[in-house]
Design a protein around this motif. Structure first.
Motif, mmCIF file in Angstrom:
data_model
loop_
_atom_site.group_PDB
_atom_site.id
_atom_site.type_symbol
_atom_site.label_atom_id
_atom_site.label_comp_id
_atom_site.label_asym_id
_atom_site.label_seq_id
_atom_site.Cartn_x
_atom_site.Cartn_y
_atom_site.Cartn_z
ATOM 1 N N LEU A 1 3.581 1.607 -1.834
ATOM 2 C CA LEU A 1 4.328 1.697 -3.130
ATOM 3 C C LEU A 1 3.532 2.447 -4.318
ATOM 4 O O LEU A 1 2.411 1.887 -4.523
ATOM 5 N N ASN A 2 3.959 3.328 -4.536
ATOM 6 C CA ASN A 2 2.943 4.262 -5.506
ATOM 7 C C ASN A 2 3.981 5.017 -6.540
ATOM 8 O O ASN A 2 4.558 6.192 -6.067
ATOM 9 N N THR A 3 4.099 4.959 -7.567
ATOM 10 C CA THR A 3 5.146 5.416 -8.698
ATOM 11 C C THR A 3 4.893 6.834 -8.807
ATOM 12 O O THR A 3 5.793 8.041 -8.787
ATOM 13 N N ALA B 1 3.057 8.878 -6.758
ATOM 14 C CA ALA B 1 3.695 9.668 -5.563
ATOM 15 C C ALA B 1 4.981 10.007 -5.486
ATOM 16 O O ALA B 1 5.502 11.098 -5.125
ATOM 17 N N GLY C 1 -3.842 13.701 -6.133
ATOM 18 C CA GLY C 1 -4.406 12.248 -6.083
ATOM 19 C C GLY C 1 -6.045 12.191 -5.639
ATOM 20 O O GLY C 1 -6.753 11.874 -6.209
ATOM 21 N N ALA D 1 -4.250 6.038 -1.781
ATOM 22 C CA ALA D 1 -2.947 6.172 -2.842
ATOM 23 C C ALA D 1 -2.661 7.752 -2.823
ATOM 24 O O ALA D 1 -1.436 8.019 -2.666
ATOM 25 N N TYR E 1 5.475 9.984 1.880
ATOM 26 C CA TYR E 1 6.786 9.855 1.259
ATOM 27 C C TYR E 1 7.309 11.234 1.621
ATOM 28 O O TYR E 1 8.697 11.371 1.907
ATOM 29 N N VAL F 1 -0.299 8.609 0.219
ATOM 30 C CA VAL F 1 1.064 8.116 0.177
ATOM 31 C C VAL F 1 1.989 9.034 -0.146
ATOM 32 O O VAL F 1 3.086 9.037 0.240
ATOM 33 N N SER G 1 0.769 -1.330 0.108
ATOM 34 C CA SER G 1 0.132 0.210 -0.022
ATOM 35 C C SER G 1 0.794 1.317 -0.104
ATOM 36 O O SER G 1 0.484 2.557 -0.241
#
Length: 247
Positions: A31-33, A35, A164, A184, A191, A187, A29
């Motif tokens: 991992l979001n490219t 973001a 988002g 998402a 980060y 996230v 959860s």
């Protein structure tokens, strides 16, 4: 190798990820490219805008100090200065000329050169303090890279979250996508906060501590060389310089 930096990173990430898993979350959860691109690209871009090129290069060259700080030879330098003092008292200041080229520290080498050249003590102090101040100011300016990362990352993370949420609002007609979309979106905030509070600010502060220690070493060299110029007793010089060592 600075073991505390490694331990700190392990403990920080272990606490964050372990706590999330304890609450029933899963690593996937996080991992979001998109973001990642928004936060890291946006933050680094913002920092580059505010920094001159030389300061940026200096910041990159100093980054290794967070993991492998240079040795600050305080006690060794005191012993070296006492040795110089003994030579100066017994054989004269000119005998120190042989040590100038052998000295690996450029700052200490310059101090010795000024001493051998017969400069007045106050002139020696003025020249060396100016050099030391400029070096410290230049290094601290480079640390603006890490301060900038720590300052911009959380805000860029919020921007990522808002972007988002805008995407989520465009899918209100499909309620099945709302939960995952909102998760998402946030996230990016995570980060930004992790980049600032686990990497940038702690690393910057660790490097600043090294810079301050280097400055203290420079001050020690100045006081030692000035004492030699005044012809002080080597025992007195050693006793005074020991005060620079924090135990």
């Amino acid at each position: 190798m600075d073991i505390l930096t490694i331990v700190g990173l392990v403990v920080a990430f272990g606490g964050i990820i372990g706590g999330m898993l304890e609450e029933g979350g899963h690593i996937g959860s996080l991992l979001n490219t998109a973001a990642f691109i928004i936060v890291f690209g946006g933050t680094i871009g913002a920092v580059l805008i505010q920094m001159p090129m030389d300061a940026f290069k200096r910041a990159l060259s100093r980054s290794k100090w967070a993991f492998m700080p240079p040795k600050i030879p305080m006690q060794e330098t005191i012993e070296k200065i006492v040795g110089w003092s003994n030579i100066a008292r017994k054989e004269g200041l000119l005998r120190l000329e042989d040590h100038i080229q052998q000295e690996p520290d450029p700052f200490a080498s310059k101090a010795l050169q000024l001493l051998v050249d017969g400069k007045e003590p106050e002139e020696i102090r003025h020249i060396l303090e100016m050099d030391l101040g400029i070096r410290e100011e230049t290094d601290m300016q480079a640390m603006g890279f890490y301060d900038g990362l720590g300052g911009y990352a959380p805000t860029i993370g919020i921007i990522g979250a808002v972007l988002g949420l805008i995407h989520v609002m465009g899918n209100l007609a499909d309620p099945s996508k709302l939960g995952g979309g909102i998760a998402a979106a946030f996230v990016a905030t995570i980060y930004g906060l992790v980049l600032a509070n686990v990497f940038a600010l702690p690393m910057g502060n660790k490097i600043k501590s090294v810079i301050k220690k280097q400055t203290r070493l420079g001050e020690l060299i100045i006081e030692g060389v000035i004492a030699i110029a005044h012809g002080e007793n080597p025992r007195n010089i050693e006793s005074r310089l020991q005060g620079f060592i924090i135990k």
